[in-house]
Structures are given as C-alpha cells and as structure tokens.
Design a protein around this motif. Sequence first.
Motif, PDB file in Angstrom:
ATOM      1  N   ALA A  76     -20.710  61.706 -45.070  1.00  0.00           N
ATOM      2  CA  ALA A  76     -20.560  60.259 -44.864  1.00  0.00           C
ATOM      3  C   ALA A  76     -19.409  59.977 -43.894  1.00  0.00           C
ATOM      4  O   ALA A  76     -19.520  59.098 -43.026  1.00  0.00           O
ATOM      5  CB  ALA A  76     -20.316  59.565 -46.207  1.00  0.00           C
ATOM      6  N   ASP A  77     -18.329  60.744 -44.011  1.00  0.00           N
ATOM      7  CA  ASP A  77     -17.205  60.577 -43.072  1.00  0.00           C
ATOM      8  C   ASP A  77     -17.640  60.878 -41.640  1.00  0.00           C
ATOM      9  O   ASP A  77     -17.227  60.198 -40.699  1.00  0.00           O
ATOM     10  CB  ASP A  77     -16.046  61.505 -43.464  1.00  0.00           C
ATOM     11  N   GLU A  78     -18.472  61.898 -41.481  1.00  0.00           N
ATOM     12  CA  GLU A  78     -18.971  62.221 -40.129  1.00  0.00           C
ATOM     13  C   GLU A  78     -19.832  61.085 -39.590  1.00  0.00           C
ATOM     14  O   GLU A  78     -19.724  60.714 -38.413  1.00  0.00           O
ATOM     15  CB  GLU A  78     -19.818  63.514 -40.163  1.00  0.00           C
ATOM     16  N   LEU A  79     -20.666  60.513 -40.445  1.00  0.00           N
ATOM     17  CA  LEU A  79     -21.512  59.389 -40.013  1.00  0.00           C
ATOM     18  C   LEU A  79     -20.646  58.196 -39.632  1.00  0.00           C
ATOM     19  O   LEU A  79     -20.911  57.498 -38.637  1.00  0.00           O
ATOM     20  CB  LEU A  79     -22.498  58.985 -41.125  1.00  0.00           C
ATOM     21  N   ALA A  80     -19.585  57.981 -40.403  1.00  0.00           N
ATOM     22  CA  ALA A  80     -18.690  56.848 -40.132  1.00  0.00           C
ATOM     23  C   ALA A  80     -17.924  57.065 -38.820  1.00  0.00           C
ATOM     24  O   ALA A  80     -17.683  56.112 -38.064  1.00  0.00           O
ATOM     25  CB  ALA A  80     -17.713  56.661 -41.292  1.00  0.00           C
ATOM     26  N   ALA A  81     -17.569  58.324 -38.550  1.00  0.00           N
ATOM     27  CA  ALA A  81     -16.836  58.616 -37.309  1.00  0.00           C
ATOM     28  C   ALA A  81     -17.722  58.365 -36.091  1.00  0.00           C
ATOM     29  O   ALA A  81     -17.238  57.996 -35.013  1.00  0.00           O
ATOM     30  CB  ALA A  81     -16.351  60.071 -37.327  1.00  0.00           C
ATOM     31  N   ALA A  82     -19.025  58.551 -36.277  1.00  0.00           N
ATOM     32  CA  ALA A  82     -19.963  58.404 -35.150  1.00  0.00           C
ATOM     33  C   ALA A  82     -20.478  56.983 -34.985  1.00  0.00           C
ATOM     34  O   ALA A  82     -21.112  56.663 -33.982  1.00  0.00           O
ATOM     35  CB  ALA A  82     -21.144  59.359 -35.353  1.00  0.00           C
ATOM     36  N   ASP A  83     -20.259  56.132 -35.986  1.00  0.00           N
ATOM     37  CA  ASP A  83     -20.847  54.790 -35.967  1.00  0.00           C
ATOM     38  C   ASP A  83     -19.880  53.816 -36.627  1.00  0.00           C
ATOM     39  O   ASP A  83     -19.637  53.892 -37.843  1.00  0.00           O
ATOM     40  CB  ASP A  83     -22.186  54.828 -36.730  1.00  0.00           C
ATOM     41  N   ALA A  84     -19.353  52.884 -35.836  1.00  0.00           N
ATOM     42  CA  ALA A  84     -18.336  51.948 -36.350  1.00  0.00           C
ATOM     43  C   ALA A  84     -18.893  51.027 -37.429  1.00  0.00           C
ATOM     44  O   ALA A  84     -18.122  50.411 -38.180  1.00  0.00           O
ATOM     45  CB  ALA A  84     -17.791  51.112 -35.191  1.00  0.00           C
ATOM     46  N   ALA A  85     -20.216  50.931 -37.535  1.00  0.00           N
ATOM     47  CA  ALA A  85     -20.803  50.049 -38.556  1.00  0.00           C
ATOM     48  C   ALA A  85     -20.824  50.705 -39.939  1.00  0.00           C
ATOM     49  O   ALA A  85     -21.178  50.069 -40.927  1.00  0.00           O
ATOM     50  CB  ALA A  85     -22.221  49.655 -38.152  1.00  0.00           C
TER      51      ALA A  85
END
Length: 264
Positions: free
Chosen positions: A48-57
Amino acid sequence: MAGTLVVIPTYNERENLADMVARLRAAVPAASVLVVDDSSPDGTGELADELAAADAAVTVLHRTSKDGLGAAYLAAFGWALERGYDPIVQLDADGSHLPEQLPRLLEALERPDAAGRRPDLVIGSRWVPGGSIENWPRHRELLSKWGSAYARMVLRLDTRDATAGYRAFRAAGLRRIRLEDVHTRGYGFQVDMLWHAREVGLTVVEVPVTFVERVRGHSKMSPAIVLEAMVRVTVWGVRSRFGPRRPKASAADGSGSAAGHTRA
Ligand SMILES: Nc1nc2c(ncn2[C@@H]2O[C@H](COP(=O)(O)OP(=O)(O)OP(=O)(O)O)[C@@H](O)[C@H]2O)c(=O)[nH]1
Ligand SMILES: [Mg+2]
C-alpha cells in the motif's frame, strides 16, 4: 471540498490490493483512496505504501494490530471527516465489491426522492431486484440472507441487505451518527451502523450490485464474528423495545432530530 474518499480496509490482501486500487482509480478517477491496514503479516501495508508513493490520490493508514473491520472503518471515518471528504465510501479489498459499480452508488447518493431529499447512505445491495451474487457457496448465501432477515426482523429495519459492506455515506449523515457508540468489530459492524443510521433518522437507499466471491486470499469471516453479530443484534433488539437507551444523534448534528426515514 476534499471530494470522494474510498476506504479500503485490508488484512492480508497483498494479492488483491494493487488490482483493486487500479480498477477503482479507472472507474472513478476523481476519488481519493484510503487503505487501512492492520499490520498485515503478508506485507499488504508495504505494498500500500508503494501504491501511495506512485499515486498522490492514495493514502495509507497503518494500524498496529488486527483489530477488526469495524475498528478499521471507525478510524478511517474519523480521518475522513476531519479532512472534509464527502462522500465517504466503504469497499472491500477482496474483489467482492466491483469498483466499476461505484458510479451507480454515487449517482444514487445525488438522486433526490419525490420530496426532493437526497439519501444520506446508499447501500450496494445483493438482495434487491437486479442485485446478485457470483460464485458464493450456498452456505455463505444462506448465512447472509438469514443474518439480514434476522437483523431486519429484530431491529425492524427496512433494508433488504443489512450486512452489505459496499456503502456510500454523505459526510453530513455520517456526522450525525455517534461513532463512539459503535463497538462491533466484525461484519456485524455493518448492521450496527445501519441501526444507528435508522435511529438518528438518516435516509437509506439500496441499489443493486453484483457481489463476487473472492478469487485470491482468504476470508476473515469466523464463527466468533457471526456470534458477535447475532448476540449484539439480539441485545439491541431487546433494548430498543424495552430499554431506556437508544442511539442518540451526534453532537455534530445540529438538529438532533430523528425526523428522516429509511426505505429499501
Ligand atoms: N484493517 C482491517 N481490515 C480487515 C480486517 N478484517 C477484514 N478486513 C478487510 O475487510 C474486508 C472484508 O473482509 P473479508 O475477509 O472479505 O470478510 P468478509 O467480506 O466479511 O467475508 P467473506 O464474505 O468471506 O469474504 C477485506 O478487505 C479484508 O481484508 C481487520 O481486522 N482489519
Ligand atoms: Mg469478503
């Protein structure tokens, strides 16, 4: 206005999360996403942290230990209301709730009834005409139908799918519920919220959805969760008929009235 927030609670959903977030971002690009992870041992939180790092939303709320779906949602609701998100959506990570059907929940939330009133809560329902289930074992279907029927009867709810977890709340409606009075941890949390919604007079509408059995990962449903829901529903039912205490509207609700209505 912070816009729509979709809350995805996760516990050991590493195989499902990336796909769900991608589908959701494609289905409703304007929506922000909050993943609420209870320190999943399978590394869902790190993903989830990786997804958050790749997408500001995308944002992640990390919690220290597995504390149940209800507790995860309550933490997320507090987070979302503080930041002004509206509406606030609940979505399972396991693929059972189709992100592609979220627009129909959001549209229903904006649709006024004959009196010009928009709903406070829209429920994605399996048990209204047009709703369906895919690949659910017969015993799960029966458990869900019986659970819903029992809650409807004991609590005198109008909602056909009282345990449904696919929901969109208007923030003002959610604020009227005293979240500190909601204590159920497991899937009975959905009934607990619905009962509080009814008692403070929120307008509830169901729209049909297709509920798909998870393909990857494991269900967190357990006999303890079913028992918790049954015992609590029974206690609320007895209390609502004979006891002095009923759920009160939150102090955040200026009116404190229970003048609204629910309908299926
Ligand atoms: N944060 C957090 N999420 C949870 C917890 N328990 C379940 N979840 C998540 O809540 C969602 C629903 O959980 P499921 O395991 O699918 O349980 P269910 O939908 O009630 O049961 P099934 O119908 O068997 O899938 C999933 O996204 C889970 O990962 C928990 O204790 N904490
Ligand atoms: Mg599930």
